[in-house]
Enzyme design. Structure first.
Site, PDB file in Angstrom:
ATOM      1  N   ARG A  93       0.836  -1.210   0.000  1.00 25.86           N
ATOM      2  CA  ARG A  93       0.000   0.000   0.000  1.00 25.86           C
ATOM      3  C   ARG A  93       0.870   1.259   0.000  1.00 25.86           C
ATOM      4  O   ARG A  93       0.571   2.230  -0.715  1.00 25.86           O
ATOM      5  CB  ARG A  93      -0.911   0.000   1.235  1.00 25.86           C
ATOM      6  CG  ARG A  93      -1.689   1.298   1.399  1.00 25.86           C
ATOM      7  CD  ARG A  93      -2.637   1.202   2.567  1.00 25.86           C
ATOM      8  NE  ARG A  93      -3.360   2.437   2.802  1.00 25.86           N
ATOM      9  CZ  ARG A  93      -4.306   2.561   3.731  1.00 25.86           C
ATOM     10  NH1 ARG A  93      -4.620   1.532   4.496  1.00 25.86           N
ATOM     11  NH2 ARG A  93      -4.929   3.710   3.901  1.00 25.86           N
ATOM     12  N   ASN A 147     -10.458  -4.509  -0.687  1.00 28.16           N
ATOM     13  CA  ASN A 147     -10.449  -3.431  -1.676  1.00 28.16           C
ATOM     14  C   ASN A 147      -9.584  -3.755  -2.875  1.00 28.16           C
ATOM     15  O   ASN A 147      -8.670  -4.568  -2.768  1.00 28.16           O
ATOM     16  CB  ASN A 147      -9.906  -2.156  -1.009  1.00 28.16           C
ATOM     17  CG  ASN A 147     -11.012  -1.365  -0.338  1.00 28.16           C
ATOM     18  OD1 ASN A 147     -12.087  -1.223  -0.895  1.00 28.16           O
ATOM     19  ND2 ASN A 147     -10.736  -0.861   0.855  1.00 28.16           N
ATOM     20  N   CYS A 169     -18.808  -1.924   1.987  1.00 28.03           N
ATOM     21  CA  CYS A 169     -17.990  -0.774   2.353  1.00 28.03           C
ATOM     22  C   CYS A 169     -18.682  -0.072   3.523  1.00 28.03           C
ATOM     23  O   CYS A 169     -19.912  -0.045   3.596  1.00 28.03           O
ATOM     24  CB  CYS A 169     -17.880   0.160   1.158  1.00 28.03           C
ATOM     25  SG  CYS A 169     -16.985   1.673   1.554  1.00 28.03           S
ATOM     26  N   HIS A 199     -16.861   3.617  -3.567  1.00 28.04           N
ATOM     27  CA  HIS A 199     -16.070   4.821  -3.352  1.00 28.04           C
ATOM     28  C   HIS A 199     -16.351   5.899  -4.406  1.00 28.04           C
ATOM     29  O   HIS A 199     -15.538   6.799  -4.608  1.00 28.04           O
ATOM     30  CB  HIS A 199     -14.555   4.500  -3.279  1.00 28.04           C
ATOM     31  CG  HIS A 199     -14.189   3.730  -2.044  1.00 28.04           C
ATOM     32  ND1 HIS A 199     -12.897   3.371  -1.724  1.00 28.04           N
ATOM     33  CD2 HIS A 199     -14.955   3.252  -1.021  1.00 28.04           C
ATOM     34  CE1 HIS A 199     -12.892   2.704  -0.585  1.00 28.04           C
ATOM     35  NE2 HIS A 199     -14.129   2.610  -0.130  1.00 28.04           N
ATOM     36  N   TYR A 255     -14.969  10.116  -1.002  1.00 27.57           N
ATOM     37  CA  TYR A 255     -13.909   9.899  -2.000  1.00 27.57           C
ATOM     38  C   TYR A 255     -14.047  10.808  -3.216  1.00 27.57           C
ATOM     39  O   TYR A 255     -13.098  10.960  -3.996  1.00 27.57           O
ATOM     40  CB  TYR A 255     -13.876   8.428  -2.452  1.00 27.57           C
ATOM     41  CG  TYR A 255     -13.255   7.516  -1.414  1.00 27.57           C
ATOM     42  CD1 TYR A 255     -11.888   7.261  -1.416  1.00 27.57           C
ATOM     43  CD2 TYR A 255     -14.023   6.922  -0.422  1.00 27.57           C
ATOM     44  CE1 TYR A 255     -11.307   6.439  -0.469  1.00 27.57           C
ATOM     45  CE2 TYR A 255     -13.453   6.096   0.531  1.00 27.57           C
ATOM     46  CZ  TYR A 255     -12.091   5.854   0.505  1.00 27.57           C
ATOM     47  OH  TYR A 255     -11.520   5.046   1.446  1.00 27.57           O
TER      48      TYR A 255
HETATM   49  P1  NAD Z   1      -3.922  -5.989   6.574  1.00 33.02           P
HETATM   50  O1  NAD Z   1      -2.755  -5.372   5.952  1.00 33.02           O
HETATM   51  O2  NAD Z   1      -3.964  -6.106   8.045  1.00 33.02           O
HETATM   52  O3  NAD Z   1      -4.136  -7.427   5.918  1.00 33.02           O
HETATM   53  C1  NAD Z   1      -5.016  -8.368   6.476  1.00 33.02           C
HETATM   54  C2  NAD Z   1      -4.419  -9.741   6.429  1.00 33.02           C
HETATM   55  O4  NAD Z   1      -4.445 -10.269   5.107  1.00 33.02           O
HETATM   56  C3  NAD Z   1      -2.949  -9.795   6.873  1.00 33.02           C
HETATM   57  O5  NAD Z   1      -2.850 -10.486   8.091  1.00 33.02           O
HETATM   58  C4  NAD Z   1      -2.272 -10.508   5.712  1.00 33.02           C
HETATM   59  O6  NAD Z   1      -1.246 -11.397   6.115  1.00 33.02           O
HETATM   60  C5  NAD Z   1      -3.418 -11.224   5.055  1.00 33.02           C
HETATM   61  N1  NAD Z   1      -3.192 -11.700   3.693  1.00 33.02           N
HETATM   62  C6  NAD Z   1      -2.450 -11.138   2.705  1.00 33.02           C
HETATM   63  N2  NAD Z   1      -2.511 -11.893   1.591  1.00 33.02           N
HETATM   64  C7  NAD Z   1      -3.314 -12.949   1.884  1.00 33.02           C
HETATM   65  C8  NAD Z   1      -3.775 -14.078   1.141  1.00 33.02           C
HETATM   66  N3  NAD Z   1      -3.396 -14.285  -0.120  1.00 33.02           N
HETATM   67  N4  NAD Z   1      -4.604 -14.951   1.760  1.00 33.02           N
HETATM   68  C9  NAD Z   1      -4.973 -14.776   3.049  1.00 33.02           C
HETATM   69  N5  NAD Z   1      -4.566 -13.727   3.785  1.00 33.02           N
HETATM   70  C10 NAD Z   1      -3.757 -12.827   3.211  1.00 33.02           C
HETATM   71  O7  NAD Z   1      -5.209  -5.248   6.015  1.00 33.02           O
HETATM   72  P2  NAD Z   1      -6.350  -4.408   6.716  1.00 33.02           P
HETATM   73  O8  NAD Z   1      -5.862  -3.022   6.885  1.00 33.02           O
HETATM   74  O9  NAD Z   1      -6.904  -5.123   7.844  1.00 33.02           O
HETATM   75  O10 NAD Z   1      -7.378  -4.387   5.522  1.00 33.02           O
HETATM   76  C11 NAD Z   1      -7.799  -5.608   4.973  1.00 33.02           C
HETATM   77  C12 NAD Z   1      -8.507  -5.394   3.670  1.00 33.02           C
HETATM   78  O11 NAD Z   1      -9.774  -4.806   3.898  1.00 33.02           O
HETATM   79  C13 NAD Z   1      -7.779  -4.482   2.695  1.00 33.02           C
HETATM   80  O12 NAD Z   1      -7.919  -4.955   1.395  1.00 33.02           O
HETATM   81  C14 NAD Z   1      -8.489  -3.159   2.882  1.00 33.02           C
HETATM   82  O13 NAD Z   1      -8.401  -2.338   1.769  1.00 33.02           O
HETATM   83  C15 NAD Z   1      -9.894  -3.633   3.111  1.00 33.02           C
HETATM   84  N6  NAD Z   1     -10.793  -2.690   3.793  1.00 33.02           N
HETATM   85  C16 NAD Z   1     -11.961  -2.488   3.171  1.00 33.02           C
HETATM   86  C17 NAD Z   1     -12.874  -1.609   3.693  1.00 33.02           C
HETATM   87  C18 NAD Z   1     -14.145  -1.401   2.949  1.00 33.02           C
HETATM   88  O14 NAD Z   1     -14.787  -0.377   3.103  1.00 33.02           O
HETATM   89  N7  NAD Z   1     -14.561  -2.336   2.098  1.00 33.02           N
HETATM   90  C19 NAD Z   1     -12.591  -0.935   4.907  1.00 33.02           C
HETATM   91  C20 NAD Z   1     -11.359  -1.200   5.536  1.00 33.02           C
HETATM   92  C21 NAD Z   1     -10.475  -2.096   4.963  1.00 33.02           C
HETATM   93  C1  G6P Z   2     -12.569   3.644   4.478  1.00 30.77           C
HETATM   94  C2  G6P Z   2     -12.931   2.846   3.273  1.00 30.77           C
HETATM   95  C3  G6P Z   2     -12.169   1.592   3.179  1.00 30.77           C
HETATM   96  C4  G6P Z   2     -10.696   1.827   3.350  1.00 30.77           C
HETATM   97  C5  G6P Z   2     -10.464   2.439   4.697  1.00 30.77           C
HETATM   98  C6  G6P Z   2      -9.012   2.816   4.889  1.00 30.77           C
HETATM   99  O1  G6P Z   2     -13.339   3.272   5.531  1.00 30.77           O
HETATM  100  O2  G6P Z   2     -14.277   2.551   3.189  1.00 30.77           O
HETATM  101  O3  G6P Z   2     -12.469   0.985   1.972  1.00 30.77           O
HETATM  102  O4  G6P Z   2      -9.993   0.629   3.242  1.00 30.77           O
HETATM  103  O5  G6P Z   2     -11.227   3.561   4.887  1.00 30.77           O
HETATM  104  O6  G6P Z   2      -8.751   3.014   6.229  1.00 30.77           O
HETATM  105  P1  G6P Z   2      -7.266   3.027   6.767  1.00 30.77           P
HETATM  106  O7  G6P Z   2      -7.396   3.217   8.237  1.00 30.77           O
HETATM  107  O8  G6P Z   2      -6.670   1.713   6.389  1.00 30.77           O
HETATM  108  O9  G6P Z   2      -6.601   4.158   6.073  1.00 30.77           O
HETATM  109 MN    MN Z   3     -14.671   1.251   1.471  1.00 25.14          MN
END
Ligand code: NAD
Ligand code: G6P
Ligand code: MN
Length: 435
Positions: A93, A147, A169, A199, A255
């Protein structure tokens, strides 16, 4: 009892999910929660997994938490698969943010060049999860949080040929809370009509008498002198241009600032990167301190510090969707799902983010119809950009990736697009076997 498999179980958001399941246990009897991660996430999985076990024990519910690096074992006979993984972890990232920024472009997790690269890394992995699901849990629902959630959902529908998928989301939940606060009316008395893509959606607000209050919310949030809006933690609270937003007659999502206020947002990002690092670098420090807290053997509830992450209310979305499907509740939620004509301006088979009725058979979008030109123009460019990005992620075709870059409003076209594309391809090559 229900079996859930959560891919990316080592995420710092896992306590949020577990808290949501505990709250709903009477309606949603989850007997097995399998947290799956990979070798690189082993330590995080162990720490947050132990914390999840303590939470479940303190709640006194009959649910076993399993930790595993064996995805297939976790998927076997699962009822719901939730995904919250990050291919390449925060290191990736940070590259997505800092490389475009260095070239004078917005550097963001899900937007611009960085967002396209997150799709390139993630889509092959989600498609391999879908292949495993076809074999090991062919009746399961895939609840995707990973994401870029809209593109990942579309890839599953279009290339994975898997219909039982819903993308989530937390942004719409925040927008509902903020409208309810400026109107000083409870959420339950308001009706929200969201349409667009993840977004990048717009919404309208109505009250219980049937009056539309959208313009009142626009005034309350964006008129000169209005109190600054509370937005998700990861986006700088920059005031929209009042006249431009007023013309939309709909509320933009947070966004939209990257598209409506690109120069101001870029200035902010450059400033922030200099002072505290990119958002990914800030999150890395936040995550380190969260995991220090999670190590405490006496901590058995979700700590307040997690609310500094952008994903606040994540469990409200993820757990409620599972609850609504399992109990055929008919709840209204904003989700990424197949368009099927709900928005007239984008292809039928693409994923949109839209207010939907959630039933046992899935998401039934509330029809939106046609957008006026201001929304339609941006939406159609962005949807085409998404289609090209997904195609490039699947095929690894360089020219298609370059076309997606060329179309993206946050990436200038020409040599500069190619330079940034090449640099990102090189930086991420370990996670891009298809290219
Ligand atoms: P993170 O960096 O903590 O990753 C979560 C876990 O995924 C890690 O423990 C990592 O080892 C694991 N991982 C990586 N590749 C993998 C694979 N191939 N198989 C299984 N596990 C794997 O991430 P985070 O900050 O907790 O965010 C997780 C995801 O959720 C991200 O893609 C982020 O963008 C998304 N997210 C989405 C929203 C939303 O609104 N939809 C909100 C927040 C976060
Ligand atoms: C928002 C969005 C997520 C995104 C997150 C990032 O809530 O909906 O899709 O992943 O923020 O938050 P962070 O704390 O990782 O910057
Ligand atoms: Mn989102």
């Amino acid at each position: 009892g229900i079996k859930i498999a959560t891919i990316g179980g080592g995420s710092s958001y896992t306590p949020e999910l577990v808290e949501g399941f505990i709250k709903r246990y009477a309606e949603l009897p989850i007997r097995e929660l399998w947290l799956v991660d990979i070798e690189a996430g082993r330590e995080k999985l162990e720490i947050v997994g132990a914390m999840a076990k303590r939470m479940v024990k303190a709640a006194g519910i009959d649910c076993e938490v399993h930790l595993t690096l064996d995805r297939r074992e976790a998927l076997k006979d699962a009822d719901f698969v939730t995904t919250q993984f990050r291919v390449g972890l925060l290191e990736a990232r940070i590259k997505d943010e800092s490389i475009p920024l260095k070239h004078g472009m917005i550097g963001q997790e899900t937007n611009g060049a960085g967002g396209m690269f997150k799709a390139f890394r993630t889509i092959p992995v989600i498609l391999s999860i879908v292949e495993d699901m076809k074999e090991l849990c062919p009746n399961a629902w895939l609840i995707n949080f990973t994401n870029p959630a809209g593109m990942v959902t579309e890839a599953v529908l279009r290339y994975g040929q898997w219909d039982k998928v819903i993308g989530l989301c937390n942004v719409p939940i925040g927008a509902i809370k903020s409208a309810s606060a400026v109107l000083d009316k409870p959420e339950e008395e308001l009706f929200f009509k969201f349409a667009g893509i993840n977004h990048l959606h717009w919404h309208k607000v109505y009250d219980k008498t049937g009056a539309e209050l959208t313009e009142q919310v626009i005034e309350g949030l964006y008129a000169p002198g209005a109190k600054p809006e509370k937005v998700v933690e990861n986006i700088r609270n920059m005031r929209f241009l009042y006249d431009q937003v007023r013309q939309l007659k709909m509320l933009p999502c947070p966004y939209h600032r990257y598209y409506y206020m690109t120069d101001n947002m870029l200035k902010e990002e450059l400033e922030e990167a200099k002072n505290e690092g990119t958002r990914g670098q800030v999150v890395k420090r936040l995550e380190d301190s969260l995991f220090e807290l999670y190590k405490d053997p006496n901590l058995d509830y979700k700590p307040e510090e997690l609310s500094k992450r952008g994903g606040a209310h994540y469990s409200d979305a993820a757990c409620e969707i599972i609850n609504s499907i399992y109990n055929n509740k008919g709840t209204l939620m904003v989700v990424s799902t197949r368009n099927n004509g709900a928005i007239d301006d984008v292809p039928y088979d693409s994923a949109i983010e839209v207010t939907s009725v959630i039933r046992a058979h899935g998401a039934e979008p509330v029809n939106f119809g046609k957008f006026p030109p201001a929304q339609r123009g941006l939406l159609q460019v962005m949807k085409a950009m998404e289609e090209l990005t997904i195609e490039a992620a699947v095929t690894g075709d360089y020219a298609t990736a370059l076309q997606a870059f060329t179309l993206n409003p946050l990436v200038p076209s020409g040599d500069i697009a190619q330079t940034v594309l090449d640099e990102l391809l090189e930086a991420h090559k370990e996670h891009l076997p298809q290219f």
